[in-house]
Scaffold this motif. Structure first.
Motif, PDB file in Angstrom:
ATOM      1  N   HIS A  52      16.495 -41.485  26.310  1.00  0.00           N
ATOM      2  CA  HIS A  52      17.436 -40.516  26.868  1.00  0.00           C
ATOM      3  C   HIS A  52      16.741 -39.232  27.314  1.00  0.00           C
ATOM      4  O   HIS A  52      15.702 -38.851  26.788  1.00  0.00           O
ATOM      5  CB  HIS A  52      18.511 -40.175  25.840  1.00  0.00           C
ATOM      6  CG  HIS A  52      19.370 -41.347  25.493  1.00  0.00           C
ATOM      7  ND1 HIS A  52      20.272 -41.892  26.366  1.00  0.00           N
ATOM      8  CD2 HIS A  52      19.457 -42.078  24.354  1.00  0.00           C
ATOM      9  CE1 HIS A  52      20.885 -42.904  25.790  1.00  0.00           C
ATOM     10  NE2 HIS A  52      20.401 -43.043  24.575  1.00  0.00           N
ATOM     11  N   GLU A  56      21.066 -35.444  26.936  1.00  0.00           N
ATOM     12  CA  GLU A  56      21.719 -36.535  26.212  1.00  0.00           C
ATOM     13  C   GLU A  56      21.213 -36.628  24.770  1.00  0.00           C
ATOM     14  O   GLU A  56      21.994 -36.858  23.858  1.00  0.00           O
ATOM     15  CB  GLU A  56      21.490 -37.857  26.926  1.00  0.00           C
ATOM     16  CG  GLU A  56      22.254 -37.999  28.217  1.00  0.00           C
ATOM     17  CD  GLU A  56      21.909 -39.281  28.960  1.00  0.00           C
ATOM     18  OE1 GLU A  56      20.895 -39.931  28.601  1.00  0.00           O
ATOM     19  OE2 GLU A  56      22.635 -39.627  29.890  1.00  0.00           O
ATOM     20  N   SER A 117      27.445 -41.329  27.196  1.00  0.00           N
ATOM     21  CA  SER A 117      26.350 -42.299  27.218  1.00  0.00           C
ATOM     22  C   SER A 117      26.026 -42.879  25.840  1.00  0.00           C
ATOM     23  O   SER A 117      25.136 -43.711  25.725  1.00  0.00           O
ATOM     24  CB  SER A 117      25.093 -41.642  27.796  1.00  0.00           C
ATOM     25  OG  SER A 117      24.652 -40.617  26.921  1.00  0.00           O
TER      26      SER A 117
END
Length: 149
Positions: A52, A56, A117
């Motif tokens: 990531h 994130e 996510s």
């Protein structure tokens, strides 16, 4: 240990008996969820670091920490209830309204937008931790209100 509540006109220690089926189930649920979260985070820690971007990763870390805070706070409350029920401590020793308000502010914040996510497994754990935290926070707020009378 009784089911009686003190009259509103006089100051008396709050008495209750949370040691009923729903409390036992809540305690078991909290313990199981805490172990499940520990196992999930341990198993996925290195995998998440590599995949990531920074935003994130930071959002995931914040939400993981908020989840574990919720679980630890719920477990702490449930252990305190057990201690009161066993006569080891008094309700007045359990309730710290200032600490409770700080925890509520931290644990009730909304998720970061970057959480979209996150894996379905982590989102599920986060949702269950939030639900458990809300149940125990309501219990604690009820007892705090009774002790304040």
């Amino acid at each position: 240990m009784t089911h009686e509540h003190p009259p509103a006109s006089r100051k008396a220690p709050y008495q209750s008996n949370f040691a009923v089926v729903h409390f036992s189930r809540t305690y078991d649920e909290a313990f199981t969820l805490l172990v499940e979260a520990r196992n999930y985070l341990a198993a996925h820690r290195s995998k998440h670091r590599k995949r990531h971007n920074n935003r994130e990763a930071i959002a995931r870390c914040v939400e993981e920490m908020r989840m574990t805070t919720r679980l630890i706070r719920a477990m702490a409350w449930l252990l305190a209830v057990k201690a009161v029920e066993e006569g080891e401590i008094l309700w007045e020793d359990v309730i710290d309204t200032d600490d409770l308000m700080v925890d509520l502010r931290i644990c009730l914040e909304d998720r970061d937008e970057a959480c979209a996510s996150l894996s379905p497994g982590l989102l599920d754990l986060m949702d269950r931790a939030h639900a458990l935290y809300m149940r125990t926070a309501r219990m604690e707020l009820q007892v705090a209100a009774r002790c304040a009378n």
